[in-house]
Write an enzyme that holds these catalytic residues in place. Structure first.
Site, PDB file in Angstrom:
ATOM      1  N   PHE A  56       1.989   0.368  -0.976  1.00 26.46           N
ATOM      2  CA  PHE A  56       0.643   0.908  -0.792  1.00 26.46           C
ATOM      3  C   PHE A  56      -0.397   0.102  -1.568  1.00 26.46           C
ATOM      4  O   PHE A  56      -1.568   0.459  -1.577  1.00 26.46           O
ATOM      5  CB  PHE A  56       0.596   2.374  -1.230  1.00 26.46           C
ATOM      6  CG  PHE A  56       0.921   3.348  -0.135  1.00 26.46           C
ATOM      7  CD1 PHE A  56      -0.012   4.282   0.289  1.00 26.46           C
ATOM      8  CD2 PHE A  56       2.170   3.343   0.483  1.00 26.46           C
ATOM      9  CE1 PHE A  56       0.291   5.183   1.304  1.00 26.46           C
ATOM     10  CE2 PHE A  56       2.486   4.240   1.488  1.00 26.46           C
ATOM     11  CZ  PHE A  56       1.538   5.158   1.908  1.00 26.46           C
ATOM     12  N   GLY A  57       0.000  -0.958  -2.222  1.00 29.28           N
ATOM     13  CA  GLY A  57      -0.916  -1.740  -3.026  1.00 29.28           C
ATOM     14  C   GLY A  57      -1.739  -2.709  -2.191  1.00 29.28           C
ATOM     15  O   GLY A  57      -1.184  -3.437  -1.367  1.00 29.28           O
ATOM     16  N   TYR A  67     -10.147  -6.624   6.589  1.00 29.90           N
ATOM     17  CA  TYR A  67      -9.166  -5.643   6.113  1.00 29.90           C
ATOM     18  C   TYR A  67      -8.179  -5.278   7.228  1.00 29.90           C
ATOM     19  O   TYR A  67      -6.961  -5.267   7.029  1.00 29.90           O
ATOM     20  CB  TYR A  67      -9.905  -4.396   5.617  1.00 29.90           C
ATOM     21  CG  TYR A  67      -9.019  -3.237   5.232  1.00 29.90           C
ATOM     22  CD1 TYR A  67      -8.360  -3.216   4.011  1.00 29.90           C
ATOM     23  CD2 TYR A  67      -8.859  -2.144   6.079  1.00 29.90           C
ATOM     24  CE1 TYR A  67      -7.542  -2.151   3.645  1.00 29.90           C
ATOM     25  CE2 TYR A  67      -8.060  -1.075   5.724  1.00 29.90           C
ATOM     26  CZ  TYR A  67      -7.404  -1.073   4.513  1.00 29.90           C
ATOM     27  OH  TYR A  67      -6.600  -0.018   4.157  1.00 29.90           O
TER      28      TYR A  67
END
Length: 278
Positions: free
Chosen positions: A70-71, A135
């Site tokens: 999740f980083g 992103y």
């Protein structure tokens, strides 16, 4: 499991995952690039590490069964920042997993990998990528990376295309909300399903207005229970009239679909930073 690794443990979603993950293994290693994350759960240790450092990732993943990744930078940002944490970071996690013999990567992907699809088109988990930002592009890269490492190196991966795991305070969230309880259930299913290969699943609750289709990922056993419809009357009463010409309202990616590339997509989203405290 003997050892499980959670990256992004200092983040808001990571704060809700730490306790349930610590109960699924003998040892949970939480990692992020902050100095510490405060009080730890009984089987949890914390290691500060940079996703952009392959050797650091190898050290963190040594002896692990799986990694829940999740980083990353959790917003649109300048290309060099996305490149370091979200693209090179993803490569380092998968490559370290391969070198250390991990079985599976559970990855926090995002709706922004397909964010430019209109919400009037109900999309399944096999539609072609259509990112809305750098992103989102990084999420596309990591999904394709997971597919490559499954085909070439036999490492399973489950890619959780999270829609919006935040409080329901806008009309988009009536269809995109993922509750924290359903998030935990989703991650648990991604870990415990006996065989996954490479797969994609949308991270969304059981909303009446959901705009995505998970039927091709039903084998994971993810059965969300929460529904944002309970908030509909209040949210819609407070909202401005919808603009059908605004990509931010028409597209799956919400505000990310309308911002200029490289500029924050969350700045206008009024996300409540309700991290879980021990």
């Amino acid at each position: 499991m003997k050892k499980l690794v959670l990256t992004g443990a200092a983040g808001r979603l990571g704060s809700y995952l730490r306790e349930p993950l610590s109960q699924m293994c003998d040892r949970l290693v939480s990692t992020d690039w902050t100095e510490d994350i405060g009080k730890l759960y009984p089987s949890e240790t914390y290691v500060k590490a940079d996703l952009g450092d392959l050797e650091a990732m190898e050290a963190v993943l040594d002896g692990a069964d799986m990694v829940v990744h999740f980083g990353a930078i959790g917003d649109e940002a300048a290309w060099d920042k996305i490149l370091h944490s979200n693209i090179i970071g993803a490569y380092n996690v998968w490559e370290a997993a391969a070198r250390k013999g991990l079985r599976r990567v559970v990855y926090a992907s995002s709706i922004h990998a397909v964010g430019m699809y209109p919400k009037t088109q109900r999309i399944d988990t096999e539609v072609p990528h259509r990112p809305d930002t750098y992103y989102g592009l990084a999420k596309c890269f990591a999904e394709d990376l997971g597919s490559l490492y499954w085909d070439k190196k036999g490492i399973e991966s489950v890619h959780l295309r999270i829609l919006s795991a935040a409080q329901v305070n806008n009309p988009r969230a009536l269809g995109s909300w993922l509750s924290y309880d359903d998030l935990i259930h989703l991650v648990q299913q991604a870990i415990t399903t006996p065989i996954t290969g490479f797969c994609v699943i949308y991270g969304v609750s059981n909303n009446d207005r959901v705009t995505v289709d998970n039927h091709k990922a039903a084998f994971l056993g993810y059965r969300p229970k929460d529904n944002a419809e309970q908030c509909a009357e209040e949210v819609l009463a407070a909202a401005d009239p919808a603009d059908p010409h605004d990509p931010g309202q028409m597209c799956q990616g919400g505000p990310f679909a309308s911002v200029e590339i490289g500029f924050s997509g969350t700045a206008s989203m009024n996300i409540v930073q309700d991290k879980k405290e021990i």
